[in-house]
Design an enzyme around this catalytic site. Structure first.
Site, PDB file in Angstrom:
ATOM      1  NE  ARG A  93      48.589  55.413  29.215  1.00 33.53           N
ATOM      2  CZ  ARG A  93      47.537  54.622  29.387  1.00 33.53           C
ATOM      3  NH1 ARG A  93      47.651  53.294  29.379  1.00 33.53           N
ATOM      4  NH2 ARG A  93      46.323  55.129  29.558  1.00 33.53           N
ATOM      5  CG  LEU A 134      41.371  40.354  34.974  1.00 35.78           C
ATOM      6  CD1 LEU A 134      41.676  39.022  35.638  1.00 35.78           C
ATOM      7  CD2 LEU A 134      41.973  41.497  35.820  1.00 35.78           C
ATOM      8  N   GLY A 140      33.617  42.522  35.125  1.00 31.78           N
ATOM      9  CA  GLY A 140      34.538  43.623  34.858  1.00 31.78           C
ATOM     10  C   GLY A 140      35.205  44.072  36.144  1.00 31.78           C
ATOM     11  CB  SER A 141      34.046  46.297  38.885  1.00 28.48           C
ATOM     12  OG  SER A 141      33.922  47.436  38.065  1.00 28.48           O
ATOM     13  CB  ALA A 246      49.055  48.612  33.931  1.00 30.83           C
ATOM     14  CD  GLU A 367      45.335  48.929  33.821  1.00 33.68           C
ATOM     15  OE1 GLU A 367      45.444  48.434  34.957  1.00 33.68           O
ATOM     16  OE2 GLU A 367      46.023  48.595  32.851  1.00 33.68           O
ATOM     17  N   GLY A 368      40.459  49.466  36.664  1.00 36.53           N
ATOM     18  CA  GLY A 368      39.745  49.816  37.894  1.00 36.53           C
ATOM     19  C   GLY A 368      39.032  51.130  37.668  1.00 36.53           C
ATOM     20  CG  HIS A 370      36.667  58.097  39.874  1.00 40.85           C
ATOM     21  ND1 HIS A 370      37.814  58.855  39.937  1.00 40.85           N
ATOM     22  CD2 HIS A 370      35.818  58.629  40.794  1.00 40.85           C
ATOM     23  CE1 HIS A 370      37.670  59.808  40.845  1.00 40.85           C
ATOM     24  NE2 HIS A 370      36.464  59.688  41.380  1.00 40.85           N
ATOM     25  CG  PHE A 387      34.798  45.879  46.935  1.00 43.17           C
ATOM     26  CD1 PHE A 387      35.134  46.777  45.939  1.00 43.17           C
ATOM     27  CD2 PHE A 387      35.711  45.625  47.945  1.00 43.17           C
ATOM     28  CE1 PHE A 387      36.360  47.416  45.935  1.00 43.17           C
ATOM     29  CE2 PHE A 387      36.934  46.252  47.949  1.00 43.17           C
ATOM     30  CZ  PHE A 387      37.266  47.151  46.955  1.00 43.17           C
TER      31      PHE A 387
HETATM   32  P1  TGC Z   1      40.881  40.955  47.291  1.00 44.58           P
HETATM   33  O1  TGC Z   1      40.388  39.924  48.261  1.00 44.58           O
HETATM   34  O2  TGC Z   1      40.941  42.368  47.705  1.00 44.58           O
HETATM   35  O3  TGC Z   1      42.346  40.545  46.785  1.00 44.58           O
HETATM   36  C1  TGC Z   1      42.653  39.253  46.317  1.00 44.58           C
HETATM   37  C2  TGC Z   1      44.142  39.037  46.469  1.00 44.58           C
HETATM   38  O4  TGC Z   1      44.850  39.988  45.654  1.00 44.58           O
HETATM   39  C3  TGC Z   1      45.677  40.834  46.488  1.00 44.58           C
HETATM   40  N1  TGC Z   1      45.580  42.194  45.909  1.00 44.58           N
HETATM   41  C4  TGC Z   1      46.554  42.749  45.187  1.00 44.58           C
HETATM   42  N2  TGC Z   1      47.778  42.328  44.876  1.00 44.58           N
HETATM   43  C5  TGC Z   1      48.529  43.144  44.102  1.00 44.58           C
HETATM   44  N3  TGC Z   1      48.111  44.339  43.641  1.00 44.58           N
HETATM   45  C6  TGC Z   1      46.866  44.792  43.929  1.00 44.58           C
HETATM   46  N4  TGC Z   1      46.444  45.955  43.453  1.00 44.58           N
HETATM   47  C7  TGC Z   1      46.033  43.987  44.743  1.00 44.58           C
HETATM   48  N5  TGC Z   1      44.770  44.128  45.219  1.00 44.58           N
HETATM   49  C8  TGC Z   1      44.507  43.015  45.934  1.00 44.58           C
HETATM   50  C9  TGC Z   1      45.099  40.736  47.857  1.00 44.58           C
HETATM   51  O5  TGC Z   1      46.058  41.030  48.836  1.00 44.58           O
HETATM   52  C10 TGC Z   1      44.651  39.282  47.900  1.00 44.58           C
HETATM   53  O6  TGC Z   1      45.811  38.490  48.069  1.00 44.58           O
HETATM   54  P2  TGC Z   1      45.746  37.093  48.878  1.00 44.58           P
HETATM   55  O7  TGC Z   1      47.174  36.680  48.995  1.00 44.58           O
HETATM   56  O8  TGC Z   1      45.108  37.416  50.197  1.00 44.58           O
HETATM   57  O9  TGC Z   1      44.934  36.186  48.037  1.00 44.58           O
HETATM   58  O10 TGC Z   1      40.055  40.777  45.944  1.00 44.58           O
HETATM   59  P3  TGC Z   1      38.551  41.156  45.595  1.00 44.58           P
HETATM   60  O11 TGC Z   1      37.982  40.055  44.793  1.00 44.58           O
HETATM   61  O12 TGC Z   1      37.829  41.609  46.827  1.00 44.58           O
HETATM   62  O13 TGC Z   1      38.749  42.392  44.571  1.00 44.58           O
HETATM   63  C11 TGC Z   1      39.077  43.594  44.963  1.00 44.58           C
HETATM   64  C12 TGC Z   1      38.946  44.620  43.786  1.00 44.58           C
HETATM   65  C13 TGC Z   1      37.502  44.971  43.497  1.00 44.58           C
HETATM   66  C14 TGC Z   1      39.666  45.847  44.270  1.00 44.58           C
HETATM   67  C15 TGC Z   1      39.611  44.076  42.502  1.00 44.58           C
HETATM   68  O14 TGC Z   1      38.889  43.028  41.978  1.00 44.58           O
HETATM   69  C16 TGC Z   1      39.798  45.141  41.428  1.00 44.58           C
HETATM   70  O15 TGC Z   1      40.793  45.859  41.411  1.00 44.58           O
HETATM   71  N6  TGC Z   1      38.827  45.250  40.448  1.00 44.58           N
HETATM   72  C17 TGC Z   1      39.012  46.106  39.293  1.00 44.58           C
HETATM   73  C18 TGC Z   1      39.273  45.244  38.083  1.00 44.58           C
HETATM   74  C19 TGC Z   1      40.218  45.887  37.133  1.00 44.58           C
HETATM   75  O16 TGC Z   1      40.941  46.827  37.420  1.00 44.58           O
HETATM   76  N7  TGC Z   1      40.300  45.364  35.928  1.00 44.58           N
HETATM   77  C20 TGC Z   1      41.237  45.817  34.966  1.00 44.58           C
HETATM   78  C21 TGC Z   1      41.323  44.869  33.790  1.00 44.58           C
HETATM   79  S1  TGC Z   1      42.774  45.129  32.806  1.00 44.58           S
HETATM   80  C22 TGC Z   1      42.537  46.573  32.049  1.00 44.58           C
HETATM   81  O17 TGC Z   1      41.643  47.313  32.275  1.00 44.58           O
HETATM   82  C23 TGC Z   1      43.562  46.906  31.060  1.00 44.58           C
HETATM   83  S2  TGC Z   1      43.335  48.361  30.238  1.00 44.58           S
HETATM   84  C24 TGC Z   1      44.860  48.461  29.607  1.00 44.58           C
HETATM   85  C25 TGC Z   1      45.173  49.507  28.678  1.00 44.58           C
HETATM   86  O18 TGC Z   1      44.718  49.485  27.516  1.00 44.58           O
HETATM   87  O19 TGC Z   1      46.007  50.374  29.089  1.00 44.58           O
HETATM   88  P1  FAD Z   2      31.238  47.215  35.467  1.00 41.90           P
HETATM   89  O1  FAD Z   2      32.146  46.460  36.364  1.00 41.90           O
HETATM   90  O2  FAD Z   2      29.990  46.561  35.023  1.00 41.90           O
HETATM   91  O3  FAD Z   2      30.908  48.598  36.153  1.00 41.90           O
HETATM   92  C1  FAD Z   2      29.839  49.435  35.688  1.00 41.90           C
HETATM   93  C2  FAD Z   2      29.675  50.570  36.690  1.00 41.90           C
HETATM   94  O4  FAD Z   2      29.315  50.035  37.977  1.00 41.90           O
HETATM   95  C3  FAD Z   2      30.970  51.374  36.922  1.00 41.90           C
HETATM   96  O5  FAD Z   2      30.664  52.726  37.050  1.00 41.90           O
HETATM   97  C4  FAD Z   2      31.500  50.811  38.221  1.00 41.90           C
HETATM   98  O6  FAD Z   2      32.310  51.749  38.933  1.00 41.90           O
HETATM   99  C5  FAD Z   2      30.202  50.515  38.960  1.00 41.90           C
HETATM  100  N1  FAD Z   2      30.380  49.484  39.992  1.00 41.90           N
HETATM  101  C6  FAD Z   2      30.749  48.184  39.814  1.00 41.90           C
HETATM  102  N2  FAD Z   2      30.831  47.557  41.001  1.00 41.90           N
HETATM  103  C7  FAD Z   2      30.515  48.481  41.943  1.00 41.90           C
HETATM  104  C8  FAD Z   2      30.440  48.452  43.370  1.00 41.90           C
HETATM  105  N3  FAD Z   2      30.724  47.340  44.076  1.00 41.90           N
HETATM  106  N4  FAD Z   2      30.077  49.578  44.013  1.00 41.90           N
HETATM  107  C9  FAD Z   2      29.838  50.714  43.317  1.00 41.90           C
HETATM  108  N5  FAD Z   2      29.894  50.819  41.979  1.00 41.90           N
HETATM  109  C10 FAD Z   2      30.227  49.703  41.299  1.00 41.90           C
HETATM  110  N6  FAD Z   2      40.307  44.515  30.452  1.00 41.90           N
HETATM  111  C11 FAD Z   2      41.274  43.569  30.337  1.00 41.90           C
HETATM  112  O7  FAD Z   2      41.253  42.544  31.023  1.00 41.90           O
HETATM  113  N7  FAD Z   2      42.306  43.741  29.464  1.00 41.90           N
HETATM  114  C12 FAD Z   2      42.408  44.837  28.651  1.00 41.90           C
HETATM  115  O8  FAD Z   2      43.371  44.951  27.882  1.00 41.90           O
HETATM  116  C13 FAD Z   2      41.376  45.829  28.741  1.00 41.90           C
HETATM  117  N8  FAD Z   2      41.398  46.902  27.909  1.00 41.90           N
HETATM  118  C14 FAD Z   2      40.307  47.731  27.866  1.00 41.90           C
HETATM  119  C15 FAD Z   2      40.200  48.694  26.860  1.00 41.90           C
HETATM  120  C16 FAD Z   2      39.064  49.486  26.762  1.00 41.90           C
HETATM  121  C17 FAD Z   2      38.927  50.457  25.629  1.00 41.90           C
HETATM  122  C18 FAD Z   2      38.037  49.365  27.721  1.00 41.90           C
HETATM  123  C19 FAD Z   2      36.808  50.238  27.665  1.00 41.90           C
HETATM  124  C20 FAD Z   2      38.138  48.442  28.735  1.00 41.90           C
HETATM  125  C21 FAD Z   2      39.253  47.593  28.806  1.00 41.90           C
HETATM  126  N9  FAD Z   2      39.317  46.563  29.755  1.00 41.90           N
HETATM  127  C22 FAD Z   2      40.329  45.610  29.676  1.00 41.90           C
HETATM  128  C23 FAD Z   2      38.199  46.319  30.649  1.00 41.90           C
HETATM  129  C24 FAD Z   2      38.108  47.295  31.827  1.00 41.90           C
HETATM  130  O9  FAD Z   2      39.077  47.010  32.789  1.00 41.90           O
HETATM  131  C25 FAD Z   2      36.692  47.210  32.397  1.00 41.90           C
HETATM  132  O10 FAD Z   2      35.858  47.881  31.472  1.00 41.90           O
HETATM  133  C26 FAD Z   2      36.582  47.806  33.787  1.00 41.90           C
HETATM  134  O11 FAD Z   2      37.289  47.040  34.728  1.00 41.90           O
HETATM  135  C27 FAD Z   2      35.113  47.955  34.237  1.00 41.90           C
HETATM  136  O12 FAD Z   2      34.402  46.785  34.000  1.00 41.90           O
HETATM  137  P2  FAD Z   2      32.960  46.859  33.230  1.00 41.90           P
HETATM  138  O13 FAD Z   2      33.170  47.654  31.990  1.00 41.90           O
HETATM  139  O14 FAD Z   2      32.466  45.481  33.111  1.00 41.90           O
HETATM  140  O15 FAD Z   2      32.038  47.723  34.169  1.00 41.90           O
END
Ligand code: TGC
Ligand code: FAD
Length: 388
Positions: A93, A134, A140-141, A246, A367-368, A370, A387
């Site tokens: 998936r 990204l 990460g987060s 996603a 993808e963020g 929990h 945050f």
């Molecule tokens: P913040 O100030 O809240 O937002 C910045 C700007 O972004 C807008 N926004 C969004 N827009 C679209 N969709 C969303 N979900 C959005 N969330 C926020 C927001 O309105 C703002 O826009 P503007 O116009 O005002 O600039 O940003 P922040 O820096 O405070 O961050 C908030 C936080 C912590 C929620 C965000 O950084 C976050 O979601 N962190 C988690 C990171 C994450 O999910 N990483 C994933 C990496 S990719 C991955 O994991 C792929 S796995 C794929 C796989 O194998 O399936």
């Molecule tokens: P951290 O951000 O270091 O977090 C560690 C712990 O601290 C977590 O439990 C978290 O919830 C907690 N934490 C962090 N901040 C706070 C806060 N403010 N308050 C309370 N708790 C907090 N990323 C991509 O860009 N592209 C990809 O294709 C992709 N694929 C992935 C595939 C795999 C197999 C894995 C494991 C990860 C992948 N990721 C990808 C990255 C993934 O999105 C990150 O692992 C995730 O966003 C968490 O970041 P981190 O691992 O650095 O953990």
């Protein structure tokens, strides 16, 4: 052939005929092509590359994108595809959700017409595999802190330096979507992985998502042309809006893994006799099975409603966070309960449960995490960001 399955609230009646058809076709495909081989790939730590042309043939790459050789399906159909793929394995998936939601979507939503024509048809055919960069080793987060940097070159184009970590499909991709800061503002760049200075290193020795390629990307003075930048988005909302795509698919997808665990546990419990009867006849086992049915049914309702809202262009990111958070949490809980019901057999590769359980540990985090989704929802309901 129609499928029996867990549908306690007759949600099949809420699906259109074409949506049921898509789901049943993908389920048949997963049963025939994924189930027989996935455990071997998981054990070997390899991705089943030979499936990519088949994903393409079935329209599963960028399935909800209209035009450019994509299937143009609705959002519920897209969600059901994710569900059926994840019934097989989260890694399978993941491949399709990264290709469609994280790589094709930004080109479709933020790219120039030339970029769309150049990349999308090949990506829909599986001839070009994408990855989404990204996350960084230290961000990460909190991706807004990223240090990957792009600079303008005097003659036009850009030079990019930085590292991306945990990147799905990194080593098998021909195209990387790299998010980097240009003059301090996050921008998206389309970087062919054959570009000089670009290296992908496979991350080995994972317990989870073993049938999925995960990589570290290193960009050292990578030079790309003017046409590499995504022109129509600036700032963190670019990558975050891809995550919204996603994450909504993941909320649907994990139901497949949960159903696979539930169905395996139910079957096992009905056949495994201990003391005087099948263990399914003991109250404590029934309580677990009932909890699974309860949570799967709630997850189905959330996922379906979410995707209907998406189809009506009413879905908000915080609604996505609620569904991703809930559905992944309970899918993981269900996998653990199912493992318990199988006793010692629950840890064996013969059954899919431990594989799903370990995969879901990643899905819970990527993808963020929990907890990050908890904070996103907390901010929404209180108006106070927790945050920092
Ligand atoms: P913040 O100030 O809240 O937002 C910045 C700007 O972004 C807008 N926004 C969004 N827009 C679209 N969709 C969303 N979900 C959005 N969330 C926020 C927001 O309105 C703002 O826009 P503007 O116009 O005002 O600039 O940003 P922040 O820096 O405070 O961050 C908030 C936080 C912590 C929620 C965000 O950084 C976050 O979601 N962190 C988690 C990171 C994450 O999910 N990483 C994933 C990496 S990719 C991955 O994991 C792929 S796995 C794929 C796989 O194998 O399936
Ligand atoms: P951290 O951000 O270091 O977090 C560690 C712990 O601290 C977590 O439990 C978290 O919830 C907690 N934490 C962090 N901040 C706070 C806060 N403010 N308050 C309370 N708790 C907090 N990323 C991509 O860009 N592209 C990809 O294709 C992709 N694929 C992935 C595939 C795999 C197999 C894995 C494991 C990860 C992948 N990721 C990808 C990255 C993934 O999105 C990150 O692992 C995730 O966003 C968490 O970041 P981190 O691992 O650095 O953990």
């Amino acid at each position: 052939m129609t499928f029996e399955g867990l549908d306690f609230y007759a949600l099949d009646d809420e699906l259109r005929e074409d949506e049921r058809l898509v789901r049943d076709n993908v389920r048949r495909f997963v049963e025939a092509e994924v189930m027989p081989i996935i455990s071997r790939h998981y054990q070997d730590g390899t991705f089943p590359m030979h499936l990519i042309p088949k994903f393409a043939e079935m329209g599963m790459l960028g399935a909800n994108i209209k035009g450019y050789g994509c299937a143009g399906l609705g959002e519920v159909a897209y969600g059901l595809i994710m569900q059926e793929l994840e019934r097989g394995d989260s890694g399978v998936r993941s491949f399709c959700s990264v290709q469609g939601s994280l790589c094709m979507h930004p080109i479709y939503a933020f790219g120039s017409e030339d970029q769309k024509q150049k990349w999308l048809p090949k990506m829909a055919k599986g001839e070009v595999i994408g990855c989404f960069g990204l996350t960084e080793p230290d961000f990460g987060s909190n991706p807004s802190g990223m240090i990957t940097k792009a600079e303008r070159l005097p003659g036009g184009g850009f030079r990019i330096n930085g590292r991306k970590r945990w990147i799905t499909n990194g080593n098998i991709a021909q195209l990387a979507i790299i998010w980097a800061k240009l003059d301090g503002v996050i921008r998206g760049f389309l970087v062919p992985t054959s570009t000089k200075g670009f290296t992908a290193q496979k991350i080995e020795d994972k317990f989870s998502l073993r049938a999925s390629v995960t990589s570290e990307l290193i960009l050292e003075d990578v030079e790309v042309g003017e046409d590499a930048i995504l022109p129509n988005v600036q700032g963190l909302k670019g990558p975050l809006s891809c995550l919204t795509q996603a994450r909504s698919g993941i909320a649907f997808g994990v139901i497949g893994a949960a159903m696979s665990c539930y169905e395996t546990a139910l079957d096992y419990a009905k056949n495994r006799v201990q003391f005087s009867r099948p263990i399914a006849g003991y109250q404590l086992v029934q309580q677990k099975l009932v909890h699974m049915v309860n949570e799967i049914t709630k997850a189905q309702l959330m996922a379906l409603r979410l995707m209907r809202l998406k189809e009506q262009k009413k879905m908000t990111p915080v609604q996505v966070s609620l569904a991703k958070r809930n559905n992944v949490f309970h899918a993981l809980e269900i996998a653990r309960m199912a493992r318990e019901i199988l006793g010692g057999n629950g840890i064996m590769f013969e059954y899919p449960i431990a594989r799903h359980m370990l995969n879901l540990e990643t899905v819970y985090t990527y993808e963020g995490t929990h907890d990050i989704h908890t904070l996103i929802i907390g901010q929404h309901i209180t108006g106070i960001a927790a945050f920092e």
